[in-house]
Motif scaffolding. Structure first.
Motif, PDB file in Angstrom:
ATOM      1  N   ALA A   1       0.839  -1.202   0.000  1.00 62.21           N
ATOM      2  CA  ALA A   1       0.000   0.000   0.000  1.00 62.21           C
ATOM      3  C   ALA A   1       0.870   1.246   0.000  1.00 62.21           C
ATOM      4  N   GLY A   2       0.403   2.281  -0.712  1.00 62.18           N
ATOM      5  CA  GLY A   2       1.057   3.584  -0.676  1.00 62.18           C
ATOM      6  C   GLY A   2       2.512   3.517  -1.091  1.00 62.18           C
ATOM      7  N   LEU A   3       3.397   4.097  -0.247  1.00 59.38           N
ATOM      8  CA  LEU A   3       4.823   4.143  -0.557  1.00 59.38           C
ATOM      9  C   LEU A   3       5.465   2.767  -0.551  1.00 59.38           C
ATOM     10  N   ASN A   4       4.775   1.770  -0.006  1.00 58.68           N
ATOM     11  CA  ASN A   4       5.327   0.424   0.073  1.00 58.68           C
ATOM     12  C   ASN A   4       4.948  -0.432  -1.139  1.00 58.68           C
ATOM     13  N   GLU A   5       4.435   0.188  -2.206  1.00 60.70           N
ATOM     14  CA  GLU A   5       4.110  -0.578  -3.410  1.00 60.70           C
ATOM     15  C   GLU A   5       5.380  -1.208  -3.983  1.00 60.70           C
ATOM     16  N   THR A   6       5.326  -2.523  -4.240  1.00 59.75           N
ATOM     17  CA  THR A   6       6.501  -3.284  -4.652  1.00 59.75           C
ATOM     18  C   THR A   6       6.150  -4.159  -5.853  1.00 59.75           C
ATOM     19  N   PRO A   7       6.981  -4.152  -6.909  1.00 60.77           N
ATOM     20  CA  PRO A   7       6.715  -5.036  -8.047  1.00 60.77           C
ATOM     21  C   PRO A   7       6.768  -6.504  -7.605  1.00 60.77           C
ATOM     22  N   LEU A   8       5.845  -7.297  -8.097  1.00 55.87           N
ATOM     23  CA  LEU A   8       5.815  -8.715  -7.775  1.00 55.87           C
ATOM     24  C   LEU A   8       6.754  -9.464  -8.710  1.00 55.87           C
ATOM     25  N   THR A   9       7.667 -10.252  -8.123  1.00 57.07           N
ATOM     26  CA  THR A   9       8.597 -11.075  -8.889  1.00 57.07           C
ATOM     27  C   THR A   9       8.552 -12.499  -8.338  1.00 57.07           C
ATOM     28  N   GLU A  10       9.179 -13.412  -9.050  1.00 55.33           N
ATOM     29  CA  GLU A  10       9.241 -14.779  -8.545  1.00 55.33           C
ATOM     30  C   GLU A  10      10.011 -14.835  -7.231  1.00 55.33           C
TER      31      GLU A  10
END
Length: 535
Positions: free
Chosen positions: A332-341
């Protein structure tokens, strides 16, 4: 804080000492702000925090409606009334600095008080020179929490025989939000003067003084007050030239309002379906029926839990290619992270914790439970609006509607129509907000302007509004009648000042104040309703 210091050349402070120092600082400075890279990321007047010792570490959690943050504090330095924290974030290679400062206002307390004192004297002098024959009386800026008056505004009275006006001003050094909030405080000050007068004088009006160049929001709002209830006047003050100028708030130029065209939710789902399926596979099986799937645009769909967006799928052009690809992120918010394997396991772990925390019987101190309460409230109201507010059409309900006005982007909480095709603007608050009526009025003004932008209908009937031309309310006719204005909040979270301010709105605005059950996360119901007609 006891002069606690860490940093280079000294041993890092023990976790329990770090916890005590942070707690002491925030207790001593209730209006503190948290800075990262010089930018305010949390205003502690509205944000919440938890600081604990856990497994030999000092763990700091911060959360607000906009974002949440969890860091391990490894060291600290106290400097000039500020607290510099060296922190580590999971997966980050280097420590990151957070700074606790006494207030989001970067001026020192001494500079702020000096500036306000100088403005107080200037305003009193200018009013005396500008209103010959009137007496400037009782000018003050002292804090009065009981009546919601703060030190950023100078308030007083202009007396002339048995007639009187309330007057309020704000200086150019104050923040834009403070300047824009002056009309709320001005209406409350006028109401206070009328309620607490000695009976010898009639307070006929309110004079509002704002900085030159910062009048538009106040002017637009003032135009929609009840001018039979009081004589409202607006002035600008140039603090360098000391020129006080009367402003015709009815002539501030055209209100520039426009809508983003509505997009096809079904097409957005179809574009993002592969990515959404992968994200849903990471959600605990027993919790998947609790997920809200909400399209954000024609190419982006978010996954939400009680209004909190925790993951999203975007369908976009790949870099250096004309092919399309799915971009999946979580957090959420600033903690948005691309999903990788590589981080799929971490994502699954975080989602498990989210679904264990964010439910009606969750622990109130848990940041994931408390994060974005207004979006949670909106989610519940969206699902039950037909039952709670039966006059409104739940099948034609738009949430977080983008609108632009005077160059500022805004998001209407909820927009719908009633059974007669009349627009209804719904503004929600989960906590007390002194400025709720004026903020809701801003949205009402925009919606009204868009509704009045009409073109002839091809087959008779009402002329077509901007909403219909942009694809909203397909299959229905939107009435040309002014929108209704609904304000909803938990009963014990309605600010005591909201109702007095609502009573000063124009009689053309049909408003309704809706008090919801206090335990709305568990059971959402209407406790009572107050209408404009009831005054």
């Amino acid at each position: 804080m006891g002069g606690a210091r860490g940093g280079s050349g000294t041993e890092p402070l023990a976790p329990d000492r770090l916890v005590r120092s942070i707690e002491d600082y925030l207790a001593e400075h209730p209006a503190a702000a948290v800075l990262e890279d010089g930018r305010v990321v949390f205003d502690m007047r509205s944000a919440r925090y938890s600081v604990t010792e856990s497994h030999g570490r000092c763990v700091l959690q911060l959360w607000s409606d906009e974002r949440n943050l969890m860091r391990t504090v490894v060291d600290m330095q106290a400097r000039a009334r500020c607290l510099r924290l060296m922190t580590r974030r999971m997966g980050a290679p280097r420590p990151q600095a957070l700074e606790l400062v006494p207030t989001s206002d970067r001026r020192t307390p001494t500079a702020r008080e000096t500036t306000r004192r100088n403005y107080h004297r200037l305003l009193e002098r200018v009013l005396t020179q500008g209103f010959i024959g009137s007496k400037v009386d009782g000018m003050r800026s002292a804090m009065d929490l009981e009546h919601s008056f703060g030190p950023a505004y100078v308030r007083g009275r202009l007396l002339k025989g048995t007639a009187a006006d309330a007057v309020i001003g704000v200086g150019e050094a104050e923040s834009a939000a403070t300047v824009d909030g002056i009309l709320t405080l001005g209406v409350l000050w006028l109401d206070y003067c009328r309620q607490h007068g000695d009976g010898r004088r009639h307070f006929g009006g309110l004079k509002v003084v704002v900085p030159a160049g910062a009048l538009r929001t106040t002017a637009e709002r003032m135009a929609w007050l009840n001018h039979t209830a009081a004589n409202f006047q607006l002035f600008t003050l140039d603090e360098q030239s000391e020129e006080l100028v009367a402003v015709d708030f009815r002539d501030t130029g055209n209100l520039e309002s426009r809508l983003v065209h509505v997009f096809s939710s079904e097409a957005a789902f179809e574009r993002c379906r592969t990515g959404l399926d992968r994200l849903l596979d990471l959600v605990p099986t027993e919790a998947r029926d609790r997920v809200e799937v909400h399209p954000r645009s024609a190419t982006e769909v978010g996954l939400l839990l009680h209004g909190l967006e925790f993951a999203r799928a975007r369908h976009r052009l790949a870099a250096r290619s004309f092919a399309h690809e799915d971009e999946l992120t979580f957090g959420a918010g600033l903690n948005e992270t691309p999903l990788t394997e590589e981080n799929e396991g971490l994502c699954r772990e975080l989602l498990t914790r989210l679904f264990l925390s964010r439910h009606a019987d969750g622990v109130p101190s848990d940041p994931l439970f408390r994060l974005q309460p207004e979006r949670w409230l909106e989610s519940g109201l969206r699902a039950a609006i037909g039952e709670l507010l039966p006059g409104l059409r739940g099948d034609m309900l738009y949430s977080q509607v983008p609108a632009l006005s005077s160059g500022d982007r805004g998001l209407l909480d909820l927009l719908t129509i009633d059974r007669n095709g009349r627009l209804a603007v719904v503004e929600l608050k989960a906590d007390e907000d002194l400025h709720l009526p004026m903020q809701a009025l801003d949205y009402w003004i925009r919606v009204r302007a868009l509704n009045e932008d009409r073109q002839p209908a091809a087959a008779g009937g009402w002329p077509v509004s901007a909403f219909e031309r942009q694809g909203y309310f397909a299959g229905a006719e939107v009435s040309p009648a002014p929108p209704r204005l609904l304000l909803a909040a938990p009963a014990l979270r309605i600010h005591p000042a909201n109702e007095p301010v609502l009573r000063y709105l124009s009689t053309q605005i049909e408003w309704e104040l809706i008090a919801l059950s206090e335990h709305w996360r568990r059971e959402l119901k209407v406790v009572f309703r107050k209408h404009a007609a009831a005054g």
